[in-house]
Write a protein that holds these residues in place. Structure first.
Motif, PDB file in Angstrom:
ATOM      1  N   ASP A   5      -1.778   8.033  -8.180  1.00  0.00           N
ATOM      2  CA  ASP A   5      -2.344   7.569  -6.928  1.00  0.00           C
ATOM      3  C   ASP A   5      -2.564   6.078  -7.070  1.00  0.00           C
ATOM      4  OD1 ASP A   5      -5.589   7.879  -5.314  1.00  0.00           O
ATOM      5  OD2 ASP A   5      -3.703   7.057  -4.604  1.00  0.00           O
ATOM      6  N   PRO A   6      -1.635   5.231  -6.595  1.00  0.00           N
ATOM      7  CA  PRO A   6      -1.754   3.815  -6.847  1.00  0.00           C
ATOM      8  C   PRO A   6      -2.830   3.127  -6.043  1.00  0.00           C
ATOM      9  CG  PRO A   6       0.130   4.243  -5.471  1.00  0.00           C
ATOM     10  CD  PRO A   6      -0.431   5.572  -5.872  1.00  0.00           C
ATOM     11  N   GLY A   7      -3.480   3.798  -5.160  1.00  0.00           N
ATOM     12  CA  GLY A   7      -4.531   3.156  -4.393  1.00  0.00           C
ATOM     13  C   GLY A   7      -5.153   4.123  -3.431  1.00  0.00           C
ATOM     14  N   ASP A   8      -6.183   3.684  -2.738  1.00  0.00           N
ATOM     15  CA  ASP A   8      -6.858   4.577  -1.800  1.00  0.00           C
ATOM     16  C   ASP A   8      -6.670   4.109  -0.370  1.00  0.00           C
ATOM     17  OD1 ASP A   8     -10.283   3.343  -1.733  1.00  0.00           O
ATOM     18  OD2 ASP A   8      -8.371   2.283  -1.719  1.00  0.00           O
ATOM     19  N   GLY A   9      -5.667   3.249  -0.154  1.00  0.00           N
ATOM     20  CA  GLY A   9      -5.455   2.739   1.174  1.00  0.00           C
ATOM     21  C   GLY A   9      -6.345   1.544   1.458  1.00  0.00           C
ATOM     22  N   GLY A  10      -7.277   1.240   0.582  1.00  0.00           N
ATOM     23  CA  GLY A  10      -8.159   0.114   0.776  1.00  0.00           C
ATOM     24  C   GLY A  10      -7.878  -1.010  -0.200  1.00  0.00           C
ATOM     25  N   GLY A  11      -6.852  -0.848  -1.023  1.00  0.00           N
ATOM     26  CA  GLY A  11      -6.446  -1.903  -1.928  1.00  0.00           C
ATOM     27  C   GLY A  11      -7.280  -2.000  -3.182  1.00  0.00           C
ATOM     28  N   SER A  18      -9.203  10.439   3.307  1.00  0.00           N
ATOM     29  CA  SER A  18      -9.300  11.850   3.695  1.00  0.00           C
ATOM     30  C   SER A  18      -8.563  12.754   2.720  1.00  0.00           C
ATOM     31  CB  SER A  18      -8.741  12.042   5.107  1.00  0.00           C
ATOM     32  OG  SER A  18      -7.398  11.574   5.184  1.00  0.00           O
ATOM     33  N   GLY A  19      -8.266  12.255   1.527  1.00  0.00           N
ATOM     34  CA  GLY A  19      -7.544  13.041   0.535  1.00  0.00           C
ATOM     35  C   GLY A  19      -6.187  12.439   0.251  1.00  0.00           C
ATOM     36  N   LEU A  20      -5.562  12.867  -0.844  1.00  0.00           N
ATOM     37  CA  LEU A  20      -4.265  12.347  -1.264  1.00  0.00           C
ATOM     38  C   LEU A  20      -3.149  12.894  -0.396  1.00  0.00           C
ATOM     39  CD1 LEU A  20      -4.777  12.701  -5.113  1.00  0.00           C
ATOM     40  CD2 LEU A  20      -4.669  10.566  -3.819  1.00  0.00           C
ATOM     41  N   THR A  21      -2.389  11.995   0.227  1.00  0.00           N
ATOM     42  CA  THR A  21      -1.260  12.382   1.064  1.00  0.00           C
ATOM     43  C   THR A  21      -0.124  11.387   0.897  1.00  0.00           C
ATOM     44  OG1 THR A  21      -2.217  11.176   2.933  1.00  0.00           O
ATOM     45  CG2 THR A  21      -2.652  13.551   2.823  1.00  0.00           C
ATOM     46  N   CYS A  22       1.085  11.823   1.250  1.00  0.00           N
ATOM     47  CA  CYS A  22       2.250  10.935   1.207  1.00  0.00           C
ATOM     48  C   CYS A  22       2.206   9.978   2.395  1.00  0.00           C
ATOM     49  CB  CYS A  22       3.539  11.744   1.248  1.00  0.00           C
ATOM     50  SG  CYS A  22       3.830  12.778  -0.212  1.00  0.00           S
ATOM     51  N   ARG A  23       2.358   8.677   2.131  1.00  0.00           N
ATOM     52  CA  ARG A  23       2.338   7.655   3.175  1.00  0.00           C
ATOM     53  C   ARG A  23       3.498   6.690   2.965  1.00  0.00           C
ATOM     54  NH1 ARG A  23      -0.900   9.368   7.309  1.00  0.00           N
ATOM     55  NH2 ARG A  23      -2.562  10.617   6.357  1.00  0.00           N
ATOM     56  N   ALA A  24       4.087   6.241   4.077  1.00  0.00           N
ATOM     57  CA  ALA A  24       5.225   5.319   4.022  1.00  0.00           C
ATOM     58  C   ALA A  24       4.810   3.993   3.393  1.00  0.00           C
ATOM     59  CB  ALA A  24       5.774   5.094   5.418  1.00  0.00           C
ATOM     60  N   LEU A  25       5.725   3.410   2.628  1.00  0.00           N
ATOM     61  CA  LEU A  25       5.480   2.100   2.036  1.00  0.00           C
ATOM     62  C   LEU A  25       5.778   0.996   3.050  1.00  0.00           C
ATOM     63  CD1 LEU A  25       7.059   2.606  -1.513  1.00  0.00           C
ATOM     64  CD2 LEU A  25       4.645   2.714  -0.874  1.00  0.00           C
ATOM     65  N   CYS A  26       5.128  -0.138   2.869  1.00  0.00           N
ATOM     66  CA  CYS A  26       5.286  -1.269   3.780  1.00  0.00           C
ATOM     67  C   CYS A  26       4.964  -2.551   3.028  1.00  0.00           C
ATOM     68  CB  CYS A  26       4.357  -1.115   4.989  1.00  0.00           C
ATOM     69  SG  CYS A  26       2.609  -0.916   4.497  1.00  0.00           S
ATOM     70  N   GLY A  50      -7.457  11.989  -9.081  1.00  0.00           N
ATOM     71  CA  GLY A  50      -8.534  12.930  -9.302  1.00  0.00           C
ATOM     72  C   GLY A  50      -8.522  14.009  -8.238  1.00  0.00           C
ATOM     73  N   PRO A  51      -9.583  14.809  -8.133  1.00  0.00           N
ATOM     74  CA  PRO A  51      -9.617  15.882  -7.165  1.00  0.00           C
ATOM     75  C   PRO A  51      -9.487  15.362  -5.751  1.00  0.00           C
ATOM     76  CG  PRO A  51     -11.366  16.099  -8.781  1.00  0.00           C
ATOM     77  CD  PRO A  51     -10.747  14.764  -8.987  1.00  0.00           C
ATOM     78  N   ARG A  52      -8.828  16.127  -4.904  1.00  0.00           N
ATOM     79  CA  ARG A  52      -8.676  15.735  -3.514  1.00  0.00           C
ATOM     80  C   ARG A  52      -9.991  15.869  -2.775  1.00  0.00           C
ATOM     81  NH1 ARG A  52      -3.438  18.361  -3.918  1.00  0.00           N
ATOM     82  NH2 ARG A  52      -4.306  20.319  -3.209  1.00  0.00           N
ATOM     83  N   ASP A  53     -10.129  15.086  -1.701  1.00  0.00           N
ATOM     84  CA  ASP A  53     -11.325  15.144  -0.889  1.00  0.00           C
ATOM     85  C   ASP A  53     -11.314  16.402  -0.028  1.00  0.00           C
ATOM     86  OD1 ASP A  53     -12.045  12.742  -1.938  1.00  0.00           O
ATOM     87  OD2 ASP A  53     -11.285  11.555  -0.247  1.00  0.00           O
TER      88      ASP A  53
END
Length: 295
Positions: free
Chosen positions: A41-47, A260-268, A53-56
């Protein structure tokens, strides 16, 4: 013992299985090179670059604790990757008399994995004399306990020999890459007979690449990770699907936690193209110029 390189949460690299220095002659031999998955998990979307770790949201996760940060376990326990009862790999908290990375035994002792009969466990034993990178062997004792000849904090790992066979050298045990220093990255998983624990040792740096360009040889793709983009096997999970490994996701995306938990998101790209079709491009820590599209 077998060893494999595998990109895991807080660690990096690809998978290579091989017979280990403490296999008996009837043990399994080397298996072909294979990509074992990239739980990162390279990040939490907040940089801020938090690991997975465990999912939310109370969802069950194969990853019960964070190996790289050693979080999520009770006092007297340490977090390790583990073989799961139903197959696959996750992380679990294990209790033991000592920690192979912290090296919390008494003076003149080392914490290592010892073999007694069919049981593998962590224990304090006299420190060996073989330095990091030097050839090592097993040292059976009169009490029926076997352990290697490496110095404190090291483990005897098999690797390709110069003549095409196998050799054995002491490599540094680790939970995360900063513990490796100049020894490389914490990216090599040891599969030891007699335990479900999958301890890590420092291995060669992973191949670097550009998530928005070429650089990985097929069938590998480029994924961001806690040590920067690396080549790994390509996944198939789509946008918004749950994940633990970055390369469970389709190429061009990664496993991140937008809150909101670990999910696949497009890179940008945080500035430039590709941009997000929806949402915003949030930078991924330790991956300069790479972000993920989050709501």
């Amino acid at each position: 013992m077998r060893a494999r390189l595998v990109v895991l949460t807080g660690t990096l690299a690809l998978a290579l299985w091989a017979a280990g220095c403490d296999d008996d002659d009837n043990g399994p031999g080397p298996t072909p090179q294979q990509d074992a998955g990239v739980p990162v998990d390279p990040g939490d979307g907040g940089g801020n670059g938090r690991d997975g770790g465990p999912r939310d949201g109370g969802q069950a996760s194969d990853f019960a604790c964070n190996v790289a940060r050693q979080e999520g376990c009770a006092a007297g326990q340490s977090c390790h990757f583990a073989d799961l009862p139903g197959g696959g790999t996750g992380s679990r908290c294990f209790a033991a008399g000592c920690d192979v990375v912290r090296q919390d035994c008494g003076e003149g002792q080392r914490c290592t994995y010892v073999l007694q009969g069919s049981e593998r466990r962590r224990a304090c034993v006299p420190a060996g004399t073989v330095a990091e990178g030097a050839p090592c062997t097993l040292a059976p004792t009169d009490g029926g306990v076997s352990y290697d000849t490496c110095q404190q904090g090291l483990y005897c790992k098999d690797e390709p020999g110069s003549g095409g066979g196998r050799s054995f050298a002491c490599r540094r045990l680790c939970h995360a890459s900063p513990e490796c220093g100049e020894a490389g990255e914490c990216n090599t998983v040891l599969r030891l007979e007699g335990t479900t624990e999958l301890p890590l040792v420092c291995g060669p740096p992973s191949a670097r690449c550009d998530p928005f360009g070429e650089g990985c040889t097929s069938p590998l793709g480029c994924y961001p990770s806690t040590s920067g983009p690396v080549c790994a096997g390509i996944g198939t999970r789509g946008e918004g699907e749950s994940c633990e490994f970055s390369n469970q996701c389709a190429e061009g995306s990664a496993c991140v936690n937008p809150g909101s938990g670990l999910t696949c998101r497009a890179l940008c790209r945080p500035s430039g193209t590709p941009a997000c079709a929806t949402g915003r491009c949030s930078p991924l820590g330790d991956n300069p110029g790479v972000g993920a599209c989050v709501p």
